[in-house]
Design a protein around this motif. Sequence first.
Motif, PDB file in Angstrom:
ATOM      1  N   GLU A   1       0.832  -1.212   0.000  1.00 33.46           N
ATOM      2  CA  GLU A   1       0.000   0.000   0.000  1.00 33.46           C
ATOM      3  C   GLU A   1       0.865   1.259   0.000  1.00 33.46           C
ATOM      4  O   GLU A   1       0.566   2.229  -0.709  1.00 33.46           O
ATOM      5  N   GLU A   2       1.931   1.249   0.805  1.00 32.04           N
ATOM      6  CA  GLU A   2       2.826   2.409   0.841  1.00 32.04           C
ATOM      7  C   GLU A   2       3.472   2.634  -0.524  1.00 32.04           C
ATOM      8  O   GLU A   2       3.577   3.782  -0.989  1.00 32.04           O
ATOM      9  N   LEU A   3       3.899   1.559  -1.175  1.00 29.35           N
ATOM     10  CA  LEU A   3       4.485   1.692  -2.508  1.00 29.35           C
ATOM     11  C   LEU A   3       3.456   2.211  -3.513  1.00 29.35           C
ATOM     12  O   LEU A   3       3.789   3.024  -4.385  1.00 29.35           O
ATOM     13  N   GLN A   4       2.225   1.755  -3.411  1.00 29.11           N
ATOM     14  CA  GLN A   4       1.166   2.241  -4.307  1.00 29.11           C
ATOM     15  C   GLN A   4       0.977   3.747  -4.112  1.00 29.11           C
ATOM     16  O   GLN A   4       0.882   4.502  -5.086  1.00 29.11           O
ATOM     17  N   ASN A   5       0.904   4.181  -2.852  1.00 27.02           N
ATOM     18  CA  ASN A   5       0.731   5.614  -2.556  1.00 27.02           C
ATOM     19  C   ASN A   5       1.927   6.415  -3.058  1.00 27.02           C
ATOM     20  O   ASN A   5       1.753   7.501  -3.645  1.00 27.02           O
ATOM     21  N   MET A   6       3.134   5.892  -2.834  1.00 32.57           N
ATOM     22  CA  MET A   6       4.324   6.599  -3.304  1.00 32.57           C
ATOM     23  C   MET A   6       4.337   6.674  -4.830  1.00 32.57           C
ATOM     24  O   MET A   6       4.724   7.699  -5.410  1.00 32.57           O
ATOM     25  N   GLY A   7       3.917   5.607  -5.491  1.00 30.35           N
ATOM     26  CA  GLY A   7       3.846   5.596  -6.946  1.00 30.35           C
ATOM     27  C   GLY A   7       2.866   6.628  -7.472  1.00 30.35           C
ATOM     28  O   GLY A   7       3.146   7.337  -8.447  1.00 30.35           O
ATOM     29  N   GLN A   8       1.715   6.727  -6.823  1.00 34.86           N
ATOM     30  CA  GLN A   8       0.717   7.727  -7.234  1.00 34.86           C
ATOM     31  C   GLN A   8       1.256   9.139  -7.017  1.00 34.86           C
ATOM     32  O   GLN A   8       1.089  10.022  -7.856  1.00 34.86           O
ATOM     33  N   HIS A   9       1.899   9.339  -5.880  1.00 33.56           N
ATOM     34  CA  HIS A   9       2.476  10.642  -5.579  1.00 33.56           C
ATOM     35  C   HIS A   9       3.567  10.993  -6.608  1.00 33.56           C
ATOM     36  O   HIS A   9       3.643  12.135  -7.087  1.00 33.56           O
ATOM     37  N   LEU A  10       4.410  10.023  -6.944  1.00 33.33           N
ATOM     38  CA  LEU A  10       5.464  10.229  -7.928  1.00 33.33           C
ATOM     39  C   LEU A  10       4.877  10.547  -9.306  1.00 33.33           C
ATOM     40  O   LEU A  10       5.358  11.445 -10.004  1.00 33.33           O
ATOM     41  N   THR A  11       3.819   9.846  -9.687  1.00 37.86           N
ATOM     42  CA  THR A  11       3.164  10.102 -10.967  1.00 37.86           C
ATOM     43  C   THR A  11       2.605  11.518 -11.010  1.00 37.86           C
ATOM     44  O   THR A  11       2.746  12.237 -12.022  1.00 37.86           O
ATOM     45  N   LYS A  12       1.986  11.970  -9.915  1.00 37.72           N
ATOM     46  CA  LYS A  12       1.456  13.340  -9.841  1.00 37.72           C
ATOM     47  C   LYS A  12       2.595  14.362  -9.939  1.00 37.72           C
ATOM     48  O   LYS A  12       2.470  15.377 -10.633  1.00 37.72           O
ATOM     49  N   SER A  13       3.696  14.070  -9.248  1.00 38.89           N
ATOM     50  CA  SER A  13       4.838  14.993  -9.275  1.00 38.89           C
ATOM     51  C   SER A  13       5.423  15.098 -10.681  1.00 38.89           C
ATOM     52  O   SER A  13       5.771  16.197 -11.145  1.00 38.89           O
ATOM     53  N   ILE A  14       5.548  13.984 -11.364  1.00 40.06           N
ATOM     54  CA  ILE A  14       6.076  13.989 -12.734  1.00 40.06           C
ATOM     55  C   ILE A  14       5.145  14.783 -13.648  1.00 40.06           C
ATOM     56  O   ILE A  14       5.601  15.572 -14.490  1.00 40.06           O
ATOM     57  N   GLU A  15       3.853  14.602 -13.496  1.00 36.04           N
ATOM     58  CA  GLU A  15       2.884  15.329 -14.323  1.00 36.04           C
ATOM     59  C   GLU A  15       2.974  16.839 -14.063  1.00 36.04           C
ATOM     60  O   GLU A  15       2.929  17.645 -14.996  1.00 36.04           O
ATOM     61  N   GLN A  16       3.140  17.214 -12.796  1.00 38.54           N
ATOM     62  CA  GLN A  16       3.283  18.633 -12.469  1.00 38.54           C
ATOM     63  C   GLN A  16       4.553  19.209 -13.107  1.00 38.54           C
ATOM     64  O   GLN A  16       4.551  20.322 -13.642  1.00 38.54           O
ATOM     65  N   LEU A  17       5.664  18.461 -13.035  1.00 42.82           N
ATOM     66  CA  LEU A  17       6.912  18.913 -13.649  1.00 42.82           C
ATOM     67  C   LEU A  17       6.752  19.089 -15.158  1.00 42.82           C
ATOM     68  O   LEU A  17       7.253  20.066 -15.738  1.00 42.82           O
ATOM     69  N   ARG A  18       6.062  18.172 -15.812  1.00 41.92           N
ATOM     70  CA  ARG A  18       5.836  18.277 -17.252  1.00 41.92           C
ATOM     71  C   ARG A  18       5.024  19.536 -17.583  1.00 41.92           C
ATOM     72  O   ARG A  18       5.318  20.240 -18.548  1.00 41.92           O
ATOM     73  N   GLN A  19       3.996  19.787 -16.779  1.00 43.52           N
ATOM     74  CA  GLN A  19       3.166  20.973 -17.018  1.00 43.52           C
ATOM     75  C   GLN A  19       3.975  22.245 -16.823  1.00 43.52           C
ATOM     76  O   GLN A  19       3.875  23.185 -17.614  1.00 43.52           O
ATOM     77  N   GLU A  20       4.795  22.295 -15.786  1.00 37.97           N
ATOM     78  CA  GLU A  20       5.616  23.481 -15.531  1.00 37.97           C
ATOM     79  C   GLU A  20       6.664  23.678 -16.633  1.00 37.97           C
ATOM     80  O   GLU A  20       6.927  24.808 -17.056  1.00 37.97           O
TER      81      GLU A  20
ATOM     82  N   SER B   1       6.414  22.613 -19.690  1.00 44.18           N
ATOM     83  CA  SER B   1       5.731  23.008 -20.942  1.00 44.18           C
ATOM     84  C   SER B   1       5.348  24.490 -20.909  1.00 44.18           C
ATOM     85  O   SER B   1       5.357  25.173 -21.943  1.00 44.18           O
ATOM     86  N   LYS B   2       5.079  25.073 -19.743  1.00 43.64           N
ATOM     87  CA  LYS B   2       4.770  26.503 -19.598  1.00 43.64           C
ATOM     88  C   LYS B   2       6.013  27.332 -19.893  1.00 43.64           C
ATOM     89  O   LYS B   2       5.946  28.406 -20.467  1.00 43.64           O
ATOM     90  N   ILE B   3       7.165  26.834 -19.438  1.00 38.64           N
ATOM     91  CA  ILE B   3       8.421  27.555 -19.618  1.00 38.64           C
ATOM     92  C   ILE B   3       8.801  27.597 -21.105  1.00 38.64           C
ATOM     93  O   ILE B   3       9.276  28.607 -21.614  1.00 38.64           O
ATOM     94  N   LYS B   4       8.611  26.516 -21.832  1.00 32.32           N
ATOM     95  CA  LYS B   4       8.980  26.429 -23.229  1.00 32.32           C
ATOM     96  C   LYS B   4       8.099  27.357 -24.081  1.00 32.32           C
ATOM     97  O   LYS B   4       8.538  27.850 -25.102  1.00 32.32           O
ATOM     98  N   HIS B   5       6.899  27.606 -23.733  1.00 27.50           N
ATOM     99  CA  HIS B   5       5.986  28.416 -24.555  1.00 27.50           C
ATOM    100  C   HIS B   5       6.059  29.836 -24.186  1.00 27.50           C
ATOM    101  O   HIS B   5       6.208  30.711 -23.814  1.00 27.50           O
TER     102      HIS B   5
END
Length: 140
Positions: A115-134, A136-140
Amino acid sequence: MMAKQKVPMPLPKRPEPPNLEEMLEDIGKAKDDDVVFTMFTAGSSSPSTPSPTKTVGIMSESYEEISPKQSPVDMATSGDDVTTDIDAIYQKAKTYIETNRYLQNANANLSKQYEELQNMGQHLTKSIEQLRQETSKIKH
């Protein structure tokens, strides 16, 4: 018409079981060829009679080795082979119980870690998505 009801008859009182002295007396009076002592002998090859290697308890091979007419009480108090057999069985049972408890605890711990690994994986996925969005804002 009314049906007759059967009145239950009280059962006769059961006889008292024999005490230790009576059992020892019966064993002492038994002949060497009594079925109790000969039923599990090594020469028995009858298919309906269990072989001594398949039997356990007081009728096993160790019982025959000690004495065919020795009482179970004497065996339990004096036989070194029987005592070591009992100790070995006790140790196996104790080990089994301890291993079972360990595995149950390990299963619970693994579930918690999963369960802890699942939560960490979800948190990591959210963090990666946030980094991609940020980024992509910088490039435009």
